[in-house]
Every structure is written in C-alpha cells, then in structure tokens.
Design a protein around this motif. Structure first.
Motif, short mmCIF file in Angstrom:
data_model
loop_
_atom_site.label_atom_id
_atom_site.label_comp_id
_atom_site.label_asym_id
_atom_site.label_seq_id
_atom_site.Cartn_x
_atom_site.Cartn_y
_atom_site.Cartn_z
N ALA A 150 1.20 -1.46 -0.09
CA ALA A 150 -0.30 0.42 0.09
C ALA A 150 0.59 1.14 0.29
O ALA A 150 0.32 2.13 -0.21
CB ALA A 150 -1.15 -0.41 1.69
N SER A 151 1.71 0.83 0.53
CA SER A 151 3.19 1.99 0.75
C SER A 151 3.00 2.80 -0.32
O SER A 151 4.31 4.00 -0.94
CB SER A 151 3.98 1.62 2.26
N VAL A 152 3.59 1.13 -1.20
CA VAL A 152 4.80 2.03 -2.48
C VAL A 152 3.74 2.36 -3.65
O VAL A 152 3.84 3.25 -4.29
CB VAL A 152 4.71 0.24 -3.24
N ALA A 153 2.47 2.19 -3.82
CA ALA A 153 1.36 2.42 -3.77
C ALA A 153 1.14 3.94 -3.97
O ALA A 153 1.26 4.77 -5.10
CB ALA A 153 -0.39 1.98 -3.80
N HIS A 154 1.15 4.12 -2.82
CA HIS A 154 1.33 5.99 -1.96
C HIS A 154 2.09 6.97 -2.67
O HIS A 154 1.73 7.70 -3.34
CB HIS A 154 0.96 6.05 -0.89
N SER A 155 3.11 6.03 -2.69
CA SER A 155 4.38 6.47 -3.42
C SER A 155 4.83 7.17 -4.85
O SER A 155 4.94 7.86 -4.93
CB SER A 155 5.75 6.40 -2.71
N TYR A 156 4.01 5.87 -5.68
CA TYR A 156 4.30 5.91 -6.88
C TYR A 156 3.81 6.90 -7.43
O TYR A 156 4.01 7.88 -8.35
CB TYR A 156 3.23 4.64 -7.60
N ASN A 164 5.83 10.39 -6.77
CA ASN A 164 6.96 10.27 -7.06
C ASN A 164 7.53 9.83 -8.29
O ASN A 164 8.41 10.07 -8.33
CB ASN A 164 8.25 9.67 -6.06
N SER A 165 6.68 9.11 -8.80
CA SER A 165 6.82 8.53 -9.98
C SER A 165 7.28 10.19 -11.36
O SER A 165 8.19 8.99 -12.13
CB SER A 165 5.99 7.55 -10.25
N GLY A 166 6.95 10.49 -11.25
CA GLY A 166 6.64 11.95 -12.46
C GLY A 166 6.01 11.70 -13.31
O GLY A 166 5.95 11.95 -14.68
N ALA A 167 4.45 10.29 -13.39
CA ALA A 167 3.82 10.08 -14.28
C ALA A 167 2.49 11.23 -14.33
O ALA A 167 2.39 11.39 -12.90
CB ALA A 167 3.38 8.82 -14.29
N ASP A 168 2.37 11.06 -15.64
CA ASP A 168 0.57 12.45 -15.15
C ASP A 168 -0.11 10.87 -15.15
O ASP A 168 -0.77 12.24 -14.42
CB ASP A 168 0.46 12.64 -17.06
N THR A 169 -0.37 9.94 -15.49
CA THR A 169 -1.50 9.19 -15.71
C THR A 169 -0.80 8.44 -14.92
O THR A 169 -0.16 8.00 -15.47
CB THR A 169 -2.34 9.00 -16.17
N ASN A 219 10.56 4.15 8.31
CA ASN A 219 9.38 3.83 7.85
C ASN A 219 9.04 3.31 6.79
O ASN A 219 10.39 3.34 5.90
CB ASN A 219 9.40 5.25 7.81
N MET A 220 7.96 3.25 6.27
CA MET A 220 7.24 2.51 5.17
C MET A 220 7.47 2.93 3.84
O MET A 220 8.26 2.96 2.91
CB MET A 220 6.21 1.33 4.92
N ASP A 221 7.20 4.71 4.39
CA ASP A 221 7.37 5.69 3.43
C ASP A 221 8.74 6.38 2.72
O ASP A 221 8.62 6.48 1.94
CB ASP A 221 6.18 6.99 3.84
N ASP A 222 9.43 6.12 3.80
CA ASP A 222 10.35 6.38 3.35
C ASP A 222 10.67 5.60 2.14
O ASP A 222 12.02 6.01 1.19
CB ASP A 222 11.56 6.45 4.29
N SER A 223 11.29 4.38 2.73
CA SER A 223 11.80 3.47 2.00
C SER A 223 10.61 3.05 0.52
O SER A 223 11.52 2.99 -0.51
CB SER A 223 11.51 1.68 2.76
N SER A 224 9.53 3.51 0.40
CA SER A 224 9.15 3.39 -0.32
C SER A 224 9.07 4.23 -1.80
O SER A 224 9.06 3.94 -3.14
CB SER A 224 7.15 2.73 -0.20
N ARG A 225 9.46 5.43 -0.81
CA ARG A 225 9.90 6.33 -1.69
C ARG A 225 11.19 6.43 -2.62
O ARG A 225 11.33 7.30 -3.14
CB ARG A 225 10.02 8.37 -0.95
N LYS A 226 12.39 5.94 -1.47
CA LYS A 226 13.34 5.20 -2.07
C LYS A 226 13.33 4.10 -3.64
O LYS A 226 13.79 4.39 -4.46
CB LYS A 226 13.96 4.57 -1.40
N LEU A 227 12.35 3.41 -3.54
CA LEU A 227 11.75 2.52 -4.51
C LEU A 227 11.48 3.21 -5.99
O LEU A 227 11.96 2.91 -7.24
CB LEU A 227 10.93 1.78 -4.07
N VAL A 228 10.64 4.12 -5.31
CA VAL A 228 9.62 4.40 -6.42
C VAL A 228 10.75 5.42 -7.17
O VAL A 228 11.19 5.74 -8.77
CB VAL A 228 8.61 5.68 -5.95
N LEU A 229 11.31 6.15 -6.57
CA LEU A 229 12.21 7.59 -7.36
C LEU A 229 13.61 6.19 -8.14
O LEU A 229 14.28 6.93 -9.26
CB LEU A 229 13.12 7.87 -5.94
N LEU A 230 14.15 5.44 -7.74
CA LEU A 230 14.47 4.50 -8.74
C LEU A 230 14.59 4.22 -9.75
O LEU A 230 14.93 4.50 -10.38
CB LEU A 230 14.70 2.98 -7.70
#
Ligand code: NDP
Length: 281
Positions: A19-25, A28-33, A253-264
């Motif tokens: 769930a955290s990855v979905a929110h970070s996506y 932070n992913s840079g996608a418009d959609t 913190n889950m959101d810190d880690s999922s943000r790192k994944l999405v930025l990668l």
C-alpha cells in the motif's frame, strides 16, 4: 498525448509495504497518469487503498485510474491460472481504455510485493519438505507464474517495432536475506535469493526489449511483518537487535523506503537485474 502514463500492478497492495508503494508511486514517479491493478486477498482493503490513491490526484497533479483484483490467494496453486487470467483481464481493460482515450501507456510495471516469513521458530533441520513446498509455492512459484505471464503479455501488447518508447520494469521486494544468511530464516532466505536470480536472468534475456528488473530490499520496516518477526523469531541474538530497533524507533518508515524505490524506478539509473538495499549509498 501524454507521454507518462504508467500501468502499475502491485501484489499485496491492501496493506503494509504494498500500500505504501502505491501511495509513493502517485507522489513520486513523475507519471501524469497511473493506472493501478491492485492485487490481493482482501477486497475491502484493496478498495480502501484505491479510494485513498484517488484522493491524492489533485494534490499531486496525477490522474489515478485503477482496478482491483481481489480474492487472489497466491498460495493457492489450484486457482493460480485462473487468478493470472483475472489479473491479465484487468490489465487488458486498462490498456484498451488508454488507447481509447489516446493516453497510451508508456511504462508497464510489476511490483511483486506479497510475501510471507515462514516459520521463524525453526532451524533448517526442523523443516519438513511439505511446509517447504507450501512456502515456495507462494513466495517463488506464484511469483514466477505472475512475472512470466506479465512479461509475455506486455511484450505482446507493446512490440518494440511499434512502441519503441514503451518501457517495462519488474520488481521483486527482496531482503538482505537474499544476499546474506541469518539463522532461522532458511526458507525466507532461499525464496528471496531464488527471486533475485530469476529477475537477474530476465534482465539478460530481455535487455534488448526495454525491460529492466530490480530486486529491492526495503530495510527492516516498522510494520506488521516486523511485529510478526519479533513475536516468532527463534534466534535470541537477532531478536535483541530487532527489539532494540523497535524500541529506539530505528526501524525503517515504510513511506521513506517506498519513496526510495519509486525514485529508483523514476530515475531509471539502476543496473538491471541487480539488488539494491534501502541503506545503499
Ligand atoms: P505484511 O505481512 O505487512 O504484508 C504482506 C502482504 O502480502 C499483505 O498485503 C498480505 O495480504 C499479502 N499476502 C500474504 N499472503 C498472501 C497470499 N497467500 N496471497 C496473496 N497475498 C498475500 O508484510 P510487508 O508489507 O512488510 O511485506 C511486503 C514485502 O516486503 C514482502 O515481500 C516482505 O518479504 C518484504 N520485506 C519486508 C520487510 C519488513 O521488515 N517488513 C523487510 C524486508 C522485506 P493479507 O492482508 O491478505 O494478509
């Protein structure tokens, strides 16, 4: 036509790191959609995650679409084929929608997040082959089934000649245990290592097809799974370390880690097929 429409499939998206990855996506992913396909056992949990993702739309200037594929028990081998078909049908629908709305998908992402720890009270000599088989069915066999089906389907939908700009990314949520053994983690370590290697091979096989793979170890997360580890781990030394981290608030913190994944994924500078840990760099 938007050039940043991502299709993102996440297993175990109803809670925890998924769930955290979905929110970070979204953020932070840079996608418009982002067109999500949220997969899991718990329909209600998936619904509420999708609702909260939709609420992020205006704040982040991202359009969020989505489909839920609930009642998917990835440990149930009898129903795996049927569940893979259901996931594929949801993907096809979102793809067709993207063509109709002339907002064609530019990146397809599979995040293999669902997982289990197995019985951490046991050392390897106490394992039975029956529980080993059940463990690997969920954590490795269904992972391979979904990954292969996704890859075949995606490459078929976006042939390179016709869609030279389309990218594919496949992620395994991995662990330090994939690259370093610790007592009492035999099945978990074996499963994560197997997943890492499988994606390593895909990286080589599909390099020319705009496919990249990534094994991401999220760090010891401050969540339910860690609470299960503290409750069940048979190894005293490690237990003290995990307890200490919990008490001192140093679990990740889950959101810190999922943000790192999405930025990668966004920056796309990682080596395909590799293993990256939250603590790296
Ligand atoms: P949780 O136990 O909090 O969540 C696990 C997720 O997997 C849930 O969404 C759960 O769904 C789902 N799941 C479990 N069994 C099945 C099944 N049979 N079929 C379908 N889905 C299932 O763990 P995390 O969020 O922490 O784990 C996510 C990933 O991160 C895992 O791969 C884990 O190994 C990895 N990881 C976690 C670390 C940590 O410290 N927590 C550290 C390193 C890696 P349901 O709600 O239905 O149970």
């Amino acid at each position: 036509m938007s050039s940043h429409h991502h299709l993102v499939i996440i297993t175990g998206a109803n809670r925890g790191f998924g769930a955290s990855v979905a929110h970070s996506y979204v953020a932070n992913s840079g996608a418009d959609t982002v067109s999500f396909v949220l997969v899991g056992r718990n329909q209600q949990g998936l619904d509420s995650v999708l609702t909260s993702l939709r609420k992020l739309t205006s704040e982040n200037n991202v359009a969020v679409k989505g489909a839920i594929v609930g009642d998917v028990d990835l440990a149930d081998m009898e129903r795996l084929d049927n569940n893979l078909v259901r996931i594929q049908a949801a993907v096809t629908e979102l793809r067709n929608e993207s063509i109709q709305s002339k907002n064609v998908i530019s990146k397809s992402v599979l995040i293999n997040n669902a997982g289990s720890i197995g019985d951490l009270s046991k050392t390897a000599k106490e394992m039975t082959w029956q529980e080993t088989r059940a463990y690997l069915d969920f954590n490795v066999v269904s992972f391979v089934g979904l990954t292969s089906a996704f890859l075949k389907d995606t490459l078929g939908a976006y042939p390179k000649e016709q869609y030279p700009g389309h990218k594919t990314a496949i992620v395994s949520i991995s662990s330090l245990l994939a690259v370093q053994p610790f007592s009492n983690w035999s099945l978990y370590a074996a499963g994560k290592a197997a997943r890492d290697r499988f994606l390593g091979v895909i990286a080589l096989e599909e390099k020319a097809n705009n496919v990249k793979t990534l094994n991401y170890a999220p760090g010891p997360l401050n969540n339910d799974m860690q609470a299960d580890v503290r409750r069940t781990l048979g190894d005293k030394e490690q237990l003290e370390i995990y307890d200490g981290m919990h008490k001192s608030g140093s679990l990740v913190n889950m959101d810190d880690s999922s943000r790192k994944l999405v930025l990668l994924l966004k920056n796309d500078e990682y080596t395909t097929g590799g293993h990256i840990d939250f603590y790296d760099e």
